[in-house]
Enzyme design. Structure first.
Site, PDB file in Angstrom:
ATOM      1  N   ASP A  33      25.793 -67.921 -42.392  1.00  0.00           N
ATOM      2  CA  ASP A  33      26.720 -67.071 -41.642  1.00  0.00           C
ATOM      3  C   ASP A  33      27.324 -67.775 -40.427  1.00  0.00           C
ATOM      4  O   ASP A  33      27.264 -67.251 -39.295  1.00  0.00           O
ATOM      5  CB  ASP A  33      25.996 -65.788 -41.176  1.00  0.00           C
ATOM      6  CG  ASP A  33      25.303 -65.049 -42.304  1.00  0.00           C
ATOM      7  OD1 ASP A  33      25.831 -65.039 -43.425  1.00  0.00           O
ATOM      8  OD2 ASP A  33      24.221 -64.476 -42.062  1.00  0.00           O
ATOM      9  N   GLU A 209      32.289 -57.871 -47.153  1.00  0.00           N
ATOM     10  CA  GLU A 209      31.492 -57.945 -45.935  1.00  0.00           C
ATOM     11  C   GLU A 209      32.041 -59.118 -45.138  1.00  0.00           C
ATOM     12  O   GLU A 209      33.027 -59.739 -45.530  1.00  0.00           O
ATOM     13  CB  GLU A 209      29.988 -58.085 -46.229  1.00  0.00           C
ATOM     14  CG  GLU A 209      29.606 -59.294 -47.031  1.00  0.00           C
ATOM     15  CD  GLU A 209      28.116 -59.340 -47.357  1.00  0.00           C
ATOM     16  OE1 GLU A 209      27.436 -58.302 -47.341  1.00  0.00           O
ATOM     17  OE2 GLU A 209      27.632 -60.453 -47.648  1.00  0.00           O
TER      18      GLU A 209
HETATM   19  O1  FUB Z   1      22.706 -63.217 -43.545  1.00  0.00           O
HETATM   20  C1  FUB Z   1      22.542 -61.842 -43.836  1.00  0.00           C
HETATM   21  C2  FUB Z   1      23.762 -61.283 -44.500  1.00  0.00           C
HETATM   22  O2  FUB Z   1      24.057 -61.993 -45.706  1.00  0.00           O
HETATM   23  C3  FUB Z   1      25.039 -61.418 -43.707  1.00  0.00           C
HETATM   24  O3  FUB Z   1      25.154 -60.545 -42.644  1.00  0.00           O
HETATM   25  C4  FUB Z   1      26.037 -61.241 -44.795  1.00  0.00           C
HETATM   26  O4  FUB Z   1      27.344 -61.568 -44.414  1.00  0.00           O
HETATM   27  C5  FUB Z   1      25.465 -62.144 -45.846  1.00  0.00           C
HETATM   28  O5  FUB Z   1      25.808 -63.476 -45.613  1.00  0.00           O
END
Ligand code: FUB
Length: 329
Positions: A33, A209
């Protein structure tokens, strides 16, 4: 297969200017991320989440910062905030973002509590919200001066802060029933101005997301992992839309993707993460590692599709650009 395995071990063992993808952020350190920013010190800073070895259900505990001036050698500034520092959450230190405003550095982050019951979702107690922490240094430590999330409902994660040229700060999130929403931050960055507002996405709103917003040549870009893994984007003439979908610029690989896009010394760079085997690790699963590629735009501002390369941004310091195409800049 054996050759690929050996090559990957060699990559992870490399820590200096020969480093390629994934980035040399630290041996035996699992990062994901990435949020890239160029700060007043002229450095490229990366804020990442930190995967526990072989973690399940993304139980994650802290956020890391790294800096570089050549995109190859990185300084690890360690954990700049941990869920241990929060009064309102004890888990799920997921994808952060950062901003510089009013002479301070801000880390905006998702965190939460409870557990997800995969067999019987109705029994799940998991909740996540968005916090914002401050520091006088880009290397932290960041302090949660509010001591609470910015809101309790809706459930939200994956915040992205965009600060426009006029200093106004906009917060975008992935949220329950509130994807493709935006809210403006108060000038002191300690609260939001009113409710999340739905943006006009031109009628195309897939599952997503990890939103990211940036501006280039007067145009705004809203980018995201569509379906959590395919990087695609919209363009607009304002940071709140209306947005026009412009397609995919990186195809999925083998798991979720999360990215950021930033211009550094005239070059546009995509930071993202890959799920890779780690030979020799106690964990036999693929784990996440931050990588980077040069990104290119067409004359009309659209983004050229790119692939994942071994070279990544290794050529940055000497002007090399392995992904360059004559039709792009
Ligand atoms: O790293 C946890 C979660 O997985 C993130 O918040 C999402 O974007 C995905 O990458």
């Amino acid at each position: 297969m054996k050759f690929i395995t050996l090559a990957f071990v060699a990559l992870l063992a490399t820590t200096d200017a020969q480093a390629r993808n994934p980035l040399a952020l630290g041996q035996n350190l699992r990062t994901a991320d990435p949020s890239g920013h160029v700060w007043p010190d002229g450095g490229m800073w990366l804020y990442t989440s930190h995967d526990e070895e072989c973690q399940a259900d993304f139980h994650m505990k802290d956020w890391y910062a790294f800096s570089s001036t050549d995109l190859v050698s990185w300084t690890n500034h360690g954990a700049v905030l941990s869920v241990k520092d929060l009064k309102w959450a004890d888990d799920y230190a997921w994808a952060p973002d950062a901003a510089y405003k009013n002479g301070k550095y801000y880390l905006v982050f998702p965190a939460g509590t409870g557990v997800k019951d995969r067999q019987d979702p109705k029994r799940s107690t998991k909740w996540m919200g968005i916090g914002i922490a401050e520091s006088s240094s880009p290397a932290g430590p960041f302090k949660d001066v509010i001591g609470a999330p910015l809101w309790r409902k809706p459930y939200a994660n994956d915040p992205a802060l965009f600060i426009d040229d006029d200093g106004r700060a906009y917060l975008y999130v992935h949220a329950s029933g509130a994807d493709y929403h935006v809210v403006e931050m108060a000038d002191d960055m300690r609260s939001v101005k009113g409710a999340l507002q739905k943006m006009d996405m031109g009628g195309y709103e897939p599952k997503m997301e990890g939103p990211w917003v940036f501006k280039r040549d007067g145009r705004y870009y809203f980018t995201m992992p569509e379906d959590n893994r395919t990087l695609s984007y919209y363009m607009a003439s304002s940071p709140t839309g209306p947005w026009t979908y412009r397609g995919v610029f990186m195809e999925p690989e083998n798991g979720n993707n999360h990215h950021s896009i930033v211009q550094y010394q005239g070059r546009w760079v995509l930071f993202y993460h890959r799920w890779l085997d780690v030979p020799g690790a106690a964990c036999s699963k693929k784990q996440r590692h931050v990588a980077a590629e040069f990104l290119h735009f067409n004359a009309d501002g659209t983004i050229r599709k790119i692939g994942r390369t071994e070279e990544g941004v290794t050529g940055f310091a000497n002007g090399g650009n392995v992904n360059r195409s004559p039709a792009t800049e």
